[in-house]
Structures are given as C-alpha cells and as structure tokens.
Design an enzyme around this catalytic site. Structure first.
Site, PDB file in Angstrom:
ATOM      1  N   SER A 163       0.969  -1.218  -0.137  1.00 53.58           N
ATOM      2  CA  SER A 163       0.107  -0.085   0.068  1.00 53.58           C
ATOM      3  C   SER A 163       0.909   1.141   0.032  1.00 53.58           C
ATOM      4  CB  SER A 163      -0.839  -0.157   1.182  1.00 53.58           C
ATOM      5  OG  SER A 163      -0.090   0.305   2.393  1.00 53.58           O
ATOM      6  N   ASP A 164       0.290   2.385  -0.460  1.00 53.18           N
ATOM      7  CA  ASP A 164       1.152   3.740   0.253  1.00 53.18           C
ATOM      8  C   ASP A 164       0.767   4.015   1.578  1.00 53.18           C
ATOM      9  OD1 ASP A 164       2.795   5.708   0.064  1.00 53.18           O
ATOM     10  OD2 ASP A 164       1.861   6.621  -1.731  1.00 53.18           O
ATOM     11  N   TRP A 165       1.573   4.892   2.190  1.00 52.60           N
ATOM     12  CA  TRP A 165       1.712   5.147   3.491  1.00 52.60           C
ATOM     13  C   TRP A 165       0.057   5.453   4.082  1.00 52.60           C
ATOM     14  CZ3 TRP A 165       6.351   6.637   6.077  1.00 52.60           C
ATOM     15  CH2 TRP A 165       6.351   7.260   7.424  1.00 52.60           C
ATOM     16  N   GLU A 166      -0.310   4.458   4.984  1.00 53.47           N
ATOM     17  CA  GLU A 166      -1.711   4.499   5.489  1.00 53.47           C
ATOM     18  C   GLU A 166      -2.764   4.578   4.415  1.00 53.47           C
ATOM     19  OE1 GLU A 166      -1.271   7.686   8.231  1.00 53.47           O
ATOM     20  OE2 GLU A 166      -0.680   6.019   9.977  1.00 53.47           O
ATOM     21  N   SER A 167      -2.455   4.178   3.274  1.00 54.67           N
ATOM     22  CA  SER A 167      -3.615   4.550   1.962  1.00 54.67           C
ATOM     23  C   SER A 167      -4.739   3.488   2.341  1.00 54.67           C
ATOM     24  CB  SER A 167      -2.950   4.196   0.643  1.00 54.67           C
ATOM     25  OG  SER A 167      -2.729   2.935   0.345  1.00 54.67           O
TER      26      SER A 167
END
Ligand code: NOJ
Length: 761
Positions: free
Chosen positions: A289-293
């Site tokens: 995922s992207d950062w906390e996406s």
C-alpha cells in the site's frame, strides 16, 4: 477396445480438469523449486506470523539508535515483515538477528527506503532524468543508486515512480517521467534493470517498486491526492503503459496509489489489482500500500472503519500494508468470520516470500560490510555530472549568446539558486548531503577563476519579496559582460503534497530580471525547478534560457560545462511547456476535437473587438487569450549547432497488418560545432474506433554528428506499435491511413504517410 480408449481419455480429461481447479500456487510448487521453498516456510508459520509478514512498520527516529523493547518483541513474535526508513546499520542487523534467530519462522526482514534519484550521489530529479532521453544513462544512475544504498543495508527502493503527468501544477511531476507513455515506458524498464541488476540476489541489487498504481498523475486540477477520472481505454493506453513495461522488465513490487480512480480508491480497486495486475499481466511479486492508504479509504468515504478497509484492501489484492495497522488488527478476525480466507492470506505471504527469496535474504540477511563504502566515488560523480548535462534543456538562445567564451572579462552571477546546495538536490533526496553538492557559483568560479566572477544573490530565496538586494545586483550586472541569473523554485515547492496553482517564477524574480535587463548586459537565465515554469511575461527580457530542473550533486559543474561550451545542452522536454497555467492540462498527444484550431488564433484580449458576432473570432478549440499552442512543445530543446532533415523514406506506403515498416531519414549537422540531435519518430492514426491522438511518439535516437557529417537514421515500426484499446476494450491495430513524421519535436518534422490494408495480396 473402443470403450477402454474412451475411458482412458475420460480419465485424462478429468485429471486435466482437476489440475486446472487446484490453486495455481499448488501447481507452481510442483514444478518450481522456489515455490517449494516458499511453501515449506509457509508451512511452519502460524496465522499471526503470516499476518506479520504483511506488516511494514517504520522505526521512529527516536528509536534509530536504540531499539526499544516493544519493537524487539514485535520482531521476535513475527509481527513485522518489513521496515522502512531504518538507516542505522547496526540497528538493522540487530533487528534482522532477532527475526532470523529468535522468531519462530525465522523469516528475514526486508528494509525499504525511498531511493528515488540517487542515494548519496544525487542525480537530477526523475523529470530531469527523463529529459535526457537516454534510458541507458538512467539505468546506470539506478544501478549506482543501488550500489550505494546496499552498502547501507537497503534492499528495496520505492522507485521508479512512473506516473504519467500532464499537469505541471502537480508537485509530483518532479518525480515523474513526464507525459509520454513511450518515453516513460523506456524509462520504467531502465530504472527496473538498473536497480535490480542482472540478478536480484546480488548484494548490489535492490528490489524496485513500480508506483503509484495507478492514475495518480491525473489528480484533478493538479492538486495532490485528488481524484483521477480516466476512461478505461486512456488508462490502459497511456497511464498503465509504463507499469506494464516495469512488469515486463521484472519489477519485484508495485505500490498502490493514494487517489481514487474513477470513484474507487486504488487501495481497494479490483480492476487494477486483480483483473489487470494479476489476471492479465500475471504479476507474481507483491503489492504494498502507500503510507496508510488502506485506512485512508475511510476518509475517501469508501469504507466504514479500519476493519472494512482491511477487508476491501486484502480482498482487492494489496499484500503488504505500509505503516497502517489495519491488517494486523483485523485480518485474523476477518478470516474467522469467513470474509477472507487463510488461503488468500497464504497467497499474499507467498508473494512477499517470493521476493525475499529472490533477493537472497534467506542466505544473506545482514548488511554487506565486505564492500568498501562506494558512495560518491569518482565514477559515480562522473555519471551524475553526465546525466545532469544531458538533462539540461536549452529553450532560448538569442543571437547564439551561448556557449559563452572563456575570454569574458567579468560575469555577474546573480539569483537565489546560484549557490543553494540543498535546493539543487530536489525533492526526495533523503540521503544526499548539501556538503557534497557542487553549486553553479563554485563551478563557474572554478572554471573562470574567482576574480572574473562577481556574485550577489539579489534575493535570499525564490520567494523573497524584499528588494534590498536589487541595487547591489544591478551594480554587479553593470560591471559584467554577461549576467547569469539562477532562479526557479526551491526543492520544497515541488514533490509530494506540494502542488502550485501559479507556476510562474515565485516572488519577485521576474522584477529583478527586468531590472537586470535594463542595464543592457545580456541575460542568461537558468531555471532550477521541479516542474515547467511559465515564462511568458519575462521571456522577452531573457536572451538565453536554460532549464536545469533540480540537477543533483553535480548540477553546478554540469551547468558550467554547458554554459561555457565544454558540453552541449543534451536535454529535450519530456513534457509540454505551457504559456500560461490556464492552458493546463496541455499535452502533445491529444485528440483532434471536432473543431481543431487551424492556425494560431491567439489575439491579445484587449484587441478582441466588441459589438461583433460570436463567430467572428472563429469557432475552433482555443483560448481567446492564450491560443492553443504551448510555449515549447514536447521533445523541444535547442542545440549549439544546426541540423537538417532530408529524404524521409518509407519502405512501403501500403502494408498489411503482418508487415513491418521501415522509416528512414537523413540528418546532417549543418552548423560549425559537433552536436547531438534527438531524432524523433511520430505517428498519427487518422481514423479509429475511438478517437486517436494527433501525434504519438513511436521511436527516437540520439545521434552524434561532427560538423558537415550526415547519417541515415532508420526506425522500424511494427503494426503492433500502432495498437490501442477500442470501444470493446480489445487491443487492436486498425487498418487505415497513417501519417508519420521524423523531426526534432512534437510540432515539427518531415511528413509521410502509409496505409494499412489487410485485403491487399
Ligand atoms: C508516500 C509516498 O506517496 C510514496 O511515494 C513513498 O514511497 C512513501 N510515502 C514512503 O515514503
């Protein structure tokens, strides 16, 4: 007899059918020793450990010198599969030791970091690297970044960023390969090969990550994180092209993007993750995922809570969660409730273990301390200088002011970017150090001798509005033979979350340039910025204009080399350069519309008549106050010599879908200096099942020629190169009439045409 044969045949078909029904991972492991190894590790893992493999945690900077017990315990219990941004190598080895020796399954950790355009040796920002139009050089830069990063224990980079962008307002255009799918695809492949090397398990290789999947560069209005609305044919033909190229080059991982794409956040987007990435492309690495996406899908209004977010992301196909804790907190319970199955989780873990095995982490988990620190070696710096030279795009050169003669008595170096070592590294250069950076001021002093260089910044930084430095700048300018003004934007004005609505030179830089011009001394302006900068209002006060992007560690010497003619400006625009921000999105490969502008219809707005009929200004697709043409087209870039194109020849003008077309053109250097021309090949498909772009880049070659030398340049065009997605989403090349151009940029060139007719004998 007959019935026995039928019986045997029946058995054969049933067994074939059963084989088809078994999960593909089972079948893979029967044949592939790697899959067998993965399965044997998986077999010794409990549910919690499997979930742990999907977790990527960050180590807080406070912890960076001292691992707190909570982190040790998490690794010991197998709750973490990867860390990002751990930079202390002793700490990395200690965490790795706990994972390998003290955790139950002994699976090594994977350490990741954003190594985007270099590590300690910083190369030009990716948009600048794209301006080199030289995939070989980009591959070299990525290989150097990998060599340097691995000495620091990093085995996974979150690069290449291959988001197509048609919008210079978007701050992350700085990190992108520009607007064109063909150029971006070549860049994507080059980065992957450079980072991953011949063999991923080599201790100088790092796993690459194709990001941000997908559509992130189409953020509406150029505002970062905004929604992307892209019809599926456009998505597949333009935005996904570099991702497919990265996959074909063997990229190990994909990172999902923050945005929603056509209403569905990428982190829960089954079309992207399942249908395209796994089913159509058969990708066998893992998706992070992207950062906390994942948890941000709650803010998107797509998920009710963290549990729902974990459910949607895992079911869509995100294998690892960056920073967020939704998998850790909810995957177990989702499995218990039957919303997600353990065999699905097994496949996520398989994807992650596959890359850990390919990286050789099971054999060599620790930081490689056997190699001397290779950072900032002479060869690395030389490649950084070469790539910076090749990224420089000369946009204007009135009366051939450039290159400058060494015989000048005095030069005035002015402007906020002349001596800004940190800023010239650009966005995403965590590990570059301003102390290692060579600025233009230093390089020019070195080149000419200190006594010939009069320096005053004029403005303390790009947005400085105070005019206290003006009089000093003007006085210095008056004493000089030429003014070298270094302006633009600091690194912080582009990059993630740093979009701008006005993309002209910030602050009062334009005013200062005007004041300098009044002295009568010729003005050379070098722009350092993370995006094209609109210069419409100031271009007449500038004699020569060069775009330097953010050129990295060796930017200063590279710029001096080009200004003083030791090297030629090697770059060409990888993006269309707008006149005014209101023209955005502006890109060369646009459809024609039903009312295309025929000529430049721009007239100054004050001169638009009143009291006349609506149609008196022409009913075509243009802006009343800005026409329709960009300031500089895609592919543009001047040289220190001149080139002539002749003899465009096509091997045939009538071909079938099975044929290959050869296009040739003779290019000569008609000037008095040696030089490199980037010969570009464009095509237009005149009629399509969906409307086709007015031009599409299909090839280019960098050609070096001595004065007077000429060369026949040949391109090979396969009919597959002309394919696009039709209304039924089939990827087809349609028969019909095509135009072809060979030239210096997307607006010029010699034109020919050919027809594809499948009925010819
Ligand atoms: C968020 C960014 O979007 C992504 O490009 C980056 O790799 C991660 N943060 C990790 O720093």
């Amino acid at each position: 007899m007959k019935s026995t044969i039928s019986y045997i045949l029946l058995l054969f078909f049933i067994s074939l059918l059963l084989m088809q029904c078994r999960p593909s991972s089972d079948r893979k492991s029967e044949i592939d020793p790697l899959e067998r190894k993965i399965d044997s590790v998986l077999a010794r893992m409990g549910l919690e450990e499997k979930i742990g493999q999907t977790a990527q945690r960050r180590v807080l900077s406070l912890e960076n010198d001292l691992i707190i017990e909570e982190t040790r315990e998490a690794v010991r219990k197998g709750e973490v599969g990867s860390f990002l941004n751990v930079m202390n190598t002793d700490m990395m080895d200690e965490l790795q030791r706990i994972a390998v020796e003290e955790s139950h399954s002994g699976v090594p950790l994977l350490f990741g970091r954003d190594v985007i355009h270099g590590f300690r040796t910083v190369f030009p920002i990716p948009l600048g690297l794209a301006a080199t139009w030289d995939p070989g050089l980009v591959e070299e830069s990525a290989a150097i970044a990998a060599q340097e990063a691995t000495t620091n224990g990093i085995r996974w980079t979150f690069a290449p960023m291959i988001d197509i962008s048609r919008d210079a307002r978007w701050g992350r255009i700085a990190e992108s390969p520009g607007e064109d799918p063909y150029l971006a695809s070549l860049m994507a492949g080059a980065y992957v090969k450079g980072f991953q090397g011949e063999n991923l398990s080599s201790r100088t290789s790092i796993a690459a990550c194709a990001k941000h999947y997908a559509g992130y560069g189409a953020a509406e209005g150029g505002r970062d994180y905004n929604s992307a609305i892209i019809y599926e044919q456009l998505l597949r033909d333009i935005y996904l092209a570099p991702f497919k190229a990265a996959k074909d080059a063997g990229v190990s991982t994909f990172m999902i993007s923050f945005n929603d794409l056509n209403g569905v956040p990428a982190s829960g987007n089954r079309l992207l993750l399942k249908t395209i990435l796994r089913d159509e492309w058969d990708f066998d690495g893992f998706v992070v995922s992207d950062w906390e996406s994942i948890t941000e899908m709650i803010d998107h209004g797509f998920c009710t809570d963290e549990r729902d977010a974990a459910d949607k992301a895992a079911n869509a196909g995100v294998d690892m969660e960056m920073v967020g804790r939704s998998y850790e907190n909810h995957l177990g319970e989702l499995i218990q409730e039957g919303r997600f199955s353990e065999s699905q989780l097994d496949n996520m873990v398989r994807n992650i273990l596959r890359i850990k095995f390919r990286l050789g982490l099971f054999e060599n988990p620790y930081v490689d301390r056997s190699r001397d620190k290779v950072v900032l070696s002479d060869t690395h710096l030389a490649t950084a200088r070469k790539s910076a030279i090749q990224s420089l795009v000369l946009l204007k050169n009135k009366n051939n002011l450039l290159p400058l003669s060494d015989g000048l008595k005095k030069v005035a170096v002015i402007g906020p970017m002349a001596d800004a070592p940190y800023e010239q590294l650009g966005t995403w250069s965590f590990d570059g150090d301003r102390k290692d950076t060579r600025t233009p001021l230093h390089a020019i002093r070195e080149h000419l001798g200190k006594e010939k260089v009069l320096y005053t910044p004029g403005l303390a930084f790009s947005r400085d509005r105070s005019m206290v430095g003006y009089s000093q700048a003007v006085s210095v300018a008056k004493q000089a033979d030429v003014i070298l003004f270094f302006g633009g934007e600091e690194a912080i004005l582009s990059g993630e979350a740093h979009s701008r609505a006005d993309i002209s030179l910030p602050g009062v830089q334009e005013d200062l340039i005007r004041e300098l011009k009044k002295t009568g001394t010729p003005v050379v302006t070098v722009i350092m910025a993370g995006r094209p900068i609109t210069v419409n209002d100031i271009i007449d006060d500038i004699d020569a204009l060069m775009m330097a992007w953010h050129p990295g560690t060796m930017g200063g010497p590279a710029i001096a080399d080009v200004l003083f003619g030791e090297a030629e400006p090697g770059g060409r625009l990888p993006v269309t350069w707008p006149c005014v921000v209101g023209q955005i999105p502006i890109y060369y490969n646009h459809p024609n519309t039903g009312r295309p502008p025929l000529n430049e219809t721009f007239i100054p707005i004050e001169e638009i008549p009143i009291g006349v009929g609506q149609s008196s200004l022409g009913n075509t697709s243009h802006y009343l106050d800005a026409g329709y043409l960009p300031h500089f087209p895609f592919g543009y870039g001047l040289t220190y010599t001149t080139f002539d194109y002749r003899n465009l020849k096509l091997s045939d003008t009538l071909i079938t879908l099975k044929d290959t077309l050869r296009v040739s053109v003779t290019v000569s250097n008609t000037g008095s200096r040696e030089g490199t021309e980037v010969v570009q090949l464009y095509v237009r498909d005149h009629v399509g099942d969906i409307v086709r772009p007015v031009r599409e880049l299909k090839g280019f070659q960098r050609v070096f020629l001595q004065p007077g030398e000429k060369k026949k340049i040949c391109f090979v065009l396969h009919t597959d190169d002309l394919a696009f997605h039709n209304q039924d989403m089939e990827h087809v090349t349609e028969p019909g009439i095509f135009s072809v151009w060979t030239g210096r940029n997307a607006h010029e060139g010699l034109e020919g045409s050919f027809t594809i007719d499948n009925d010819i004998k």
